[in-house]
Write an enzyme that holds these catalytic residues in place. Structure first.
Site, short mmCIF file in Angstrom:
data_model
loop_
_atom_site.label_atom_id
_atom_site.label_comp_id
_atom_site.label_asym_id
_atom_site.label_seq_id
_atom_site.Cartn_x
_atom_site.Cartn_y
_atom_site.Cartn_z
N CYS A 115 55.34 48.14 56.65
CA CYS A 115 54.43 49.20 57.09
C CYS A 115 54.42 49.31 58.61
CB CYS A 115 53.02 48.95 56.56
SG CYS A 115 51.83 50.21 57.06
N CYS A 175 50.92 50.10 59.95
CA CYS A 175 50.01 48.95 59.94
C CYS A 175 50.33 47.96 61.05
CB CYS A 175 50.09 48.23 58.60
SG CYS A 175 49.89 49.25 57.15
N ASP A 176 51.61 47.67 61.24
CA ASP A 176 52.01 46.53 62.08
C ASP A 176 52.74 46.90 63.36
OD1 ASP A 176 50.97 44.85 60.10
OD2 ASP A 176 52.86 44.82 59.00
#
Length: 303
Positions: A130, A133-134
């Protein structure tokens, strides 16, 4: 006892909840992670009607707020089993049992993994599925994205705004993404395309430091110095838990008719989890709306 239990809080599940609640059905959504599913992990959405562009997380958050406003209950749990006794379904989770007269499976899909050395070792320590997300952990660093489709190019484009350099690695001659992504790619200087390459090994110490790739044509191996590896090589269904109660195709997707009915009366499926040709946010929403409508009609036959 609920009129409807929805397994999965992605856009298909939340749309189903909106339609069910508006039809007067008592409804609960069972979600093991975050609401929004794959949509919430998408940096920018440009093909959802009425939005020129919208962040996936924001679209998911807006949809969840609408669900909550309609009084739909949310249960954060992992589904372990689904059974039916007479006209009543029991959804067994890791924390409780939920009974309902109808059920919609809208659990989506999970990310496919590479299965190469170092992947498990550095999971969460440089290996990610992701970018949204990261990606923030890799500001001004070098990263690699594996894949050639829309998800991979979307991840690479997103990371290019954060990272010093992004390698885009794929086994084909050209990316398979749609024209809009390819057009964006042409104007970005810090994405390095590596066609006809495959990943062999993820290396590191306490975190990722390199990715070994091989040129398919020459068989030459190269170690790329990277701090992160993002995998975007496709999605697979996760329906083994439902195999006892619903018919699956050879790939593990749930088989439904056009009204989202499965092989079990009162049990429906919507979104990416079912057998279909187009998996998009708009089609997931359509599935959810249809599934809830058909469930409401079925519920009427029980009374």
């Amino acid at each position: 006892m609920f009129d409807l239990a929805i397994i999965g809080g992605g856009v298909a599940g939340m749309t189903a909840a909106i339609y069910a609640a508006r039809a007067g059905m008592s409804t609960v959504i069972i979600e093991q992670g975050g609401f929004g599913g794959q949509a919430a992990l998408t940096a920018k959405i440009e093909n959802y009607p009425s939005y020129k562009e919208v962040e996936g997380f924001q679209l998911a958050a807006d949809m969840k707020a609408q669900v909550d406003a309609l009084g739909v209950e949310s249960s954060y749990a992992q589904v372990k089993a689904l059974s039916k006794d007479g006209d009543i379904f029991t959804v067994s989770t890791d924390s409780s049992e939920i009974q309902a007269r109808t059920v919609i499976i809208a659990n989506g899909v999970r990310r496919r993994e590479l299965g190469i050395e170092g992947e498990d070792t550095f999971r969460g320590r440089g290996v990610s599925w992701c970018a949204v997300c990261d990606g923030g952990f890799f500001r001004k660093k070098k990263t690699a994205v594996i894949g050639a489709g829309n998800s991979a190019l979307g991840d690479a484009i997103y990371l290019s705004n954060l990272c010093e350099e992004v390698y885009l690695i794929f086994r084909r001659e050209k990316p398979t993404a749609t024209k809009s992504y390819l057009d964006q790619l042409e104007s970005i200087d810090n994405i390095r395309l590596m066609p006809r390459h495959i990943p062999l090994e993820i290396k590191g110490d306490r975190k990722v430091t390199a990715l070994t790739v091989k040129n398919i044509d020459t068989e030459e191996e190269t170690d790329l110095t990277v701090d992160g590896v993002f995998e975007a090589i496709g999605l697979i269904p996760d329906n083994d838990v439902f195999a006892n109660i619903v018919e699956l195709d050879e790939h593990g997707y749930i088989i439904t008719d056009n009204e989202m009915r499965t092989s079990t009366p009162g049990l429906f499926a919507a979104g990416d989890t079912r057998q279909k040709t187009l998996r998009q946010i708009v089609t997931a929403c359509a599935d959810g709306a249809q599934a809830a409508t058909t469930a409401h009609e079925y519920l009427g036959t029980l009374r």
